[in-house]
Design an enzyme around this catalytic site. Structure first.
Site, mmCIF file in Angstrom:
data_model
loop_
_atom_site.group_PDB
_atom_site.id
_atom_site.type_symbol
_atom_site.label_atom_id
_atom_site.label_comp_id
_atom_site.label_asym_id
_atom_site.label_seq_id
_atom_site.Cartn_x
_atom_site.Cartn_y
_atom_site.Cartn_z
ATOM 1 N N ASP A 33 0.850 -1.182 0.000
ATOM 2 C CA ASP A 33 0.000 0.000 0.000
ATOM 3 C C ASP A 33 0.889 1.236 0.000
ATOM 4 O O ASP A 33 1.887 1.279 0.733
ATOM 5 C CB ASP A 33 -0.904 -0.025 1.240
ATOM 6 C CG ASP A 33 -2.039 0.974 1.157
ATOM 7 O OD1 ASP A 33 -1.767 2.187 1.027
ATOM 8 O OD2 ASP A 33 -3.203 0.543 1.236
ATOM 9 N N ASN A 88 -12.925 -3.499 2.951
ATOM 10 C CA ASN A 88 -13.836 -2.359 3.030
ATOM 11 C C ASN A 88 -14.775 -2.434 1.825
ATOM 12 O O ASN A 88 -14.317 -2.663 0.707
ATOM 13 C CB ASN A 88 -13.060 -1.045 2.990
ATOM 14 C CG ASN A 88 -12.103 -0.911 4.163
ATOM 15 O OD1 ASN A 88 -12.407 -1.320 5.263
ATOM 16 N ND2 ASN A 88 -10.938 -0.338 3.907
ATOM 17 N N GLN A 95 -14.330 2.049 1.586
ATOM 18 C CA GLN A 95 -13.678 1.707 0.325
ATOM 19 C C GLN A 95 -13.440 2.974 -0.484
ATOM 20 O O GLN A 95 -14.364 3.765 -0.697
ATOM 21 C CB GLN A 95 -14.538 0.720 -0.471
ATOM 22 C CG GLN A 95 -13.860 0.198 -1.713
ATOM 23 C CD GLN A 95 -14.690 -0.850 -2.445
ATOM 24 O OE1 GLN A 95 -15.833 -1.112 -2.103
ATOM 25 N NE2 GLN A 95 -14.096 -1.444 -3.459
ATOM 26 N N VAL A 97 -10.957 2.802 -3.349
ATOM 27 C CA VAL A 97 -10.653 2.314 -4.696
ATOM 28 C C VAL A 97 -11.661 1.209 -4.984
ATOM 29 O O VAL A 97 -11.706 0.205 -4.256
ATOM 30 C CB VAL A 97 -9.206 1.795 -4.812
ATOM 31 C CG1 VAL A 97 -8.962 1.208 -6.200
ATOM 32 C CG2 VAL A 97 -8.208 2.905 -4.507
ATOM 33 N N HIS A 101 -10.504 -5.493 -2.918
ATOM 34 C CA HIS A 101 -9.160 -5.703 -2.387
ATOM 35 C C HIS A 101 -9.220 -6.002 -0.905
ATOM 36 O O HIS A 101 -10.113 -5.565 -0.197
ATOM 37 C CB HIS A 101 -8.239 -4.516 -2.670
ATOM 38 C CG HIS A 101 -8.709 -3.190 -2.139
ATOM 39 N ND1 HIS A 101 -9.747 -2.476 -2.709
ATOM 40 C CD2 HIS A 101 -8.275 -2.455 -1.094
ATOM 41 C CE1 HIS A 101 -9.924 -1.356 -2.046
ATOM 42 N NE2 HIS A 101 -9.050 -1.310 -1.053
ATOM 43 N N HIS A 103 -6.917 -5.869 2.624
ATOM 44 C CA HIS A 103 -5.770 -5.261 3.283
ATOM 45 C C HIS A 103 -5.183 -6.300 4.235
ATOM 46 O O HIS A 103 -5.909 -6.847 5.072
ATOM 47 C CB HIS A 103 -6.191 -4.051 4.113
ATOM 48 C CG HIS A 103 -6.769 -2.926 3.323
ATOM 49 N ND1 HIS A 103 -6.048 -1.800 3.001
ATOM 50 C CD2 HIS A 103 -8.011 -2.752 2.811
ATOM 51 C CE1 HIS A 103 -6.819 -0.983 2.317
ATOM 52 N NE2 HIS A 103 -8.024 -1.534 2.187
#
Length: 115
Positions: A33, A88, A95, A97, A101, A103
């Site tokens: 990230d 998220n 969220q 993006v 995904h 994390h």
């Protein structure tokens, strides 16, 4: 919300935008990230575009993503002390993006509640 053509993570998956990739497997990618929230903060994505967890229709893919996240955590040396995997979903879920995904966070004691 971005579509696949203008999706940041799709561009990272295709190599059009550089990222620090830590692991790649069939249909999955892990990269650091750029705004880490812990000493180790790696994002895990499917390389095929889906905007959020709500759009993921392949349960087997979701299982593979979670297993891939576990492998990433182990490779980062987080397995023994512990880590957190977060998804998220949509704006109120945090969220930012809109490409599914996970994390993977670790390297320090993580507090609860997170946000």
């Amino acid at each position: 919300m971005a579509g696949a053509a203008d999706c940041l993570f799709c561009k990272i998956a295709s190599g059009a935008i550089p990222a620090t990739v830590t692991k790649r497997a069939d249909g999955m990618l892990a990269f650091r990230d750029i705004n880490p929230q812990a000493p180790v903060h790696v994002l895990v994505i499917p390389t095929a575009h889906m905007a959020s967890l709500n759009d993921a229709k392949d349960d087997a893919l979701l299982g593979r993503l979670l297993a891939f996240a576990r492998e990433v955590a182990a490779a980062e040396g987080l397995a023994a002390d512990g880590y957190r995997v977060v998804v998220n979903t949509n704006a109120n879920g945090g969220q930012t993006v809109f490409h599914l995904h996970l994390h993977v966070l670790g390297g320090r004691a993580l507090r609860w509640p997170p946000g």
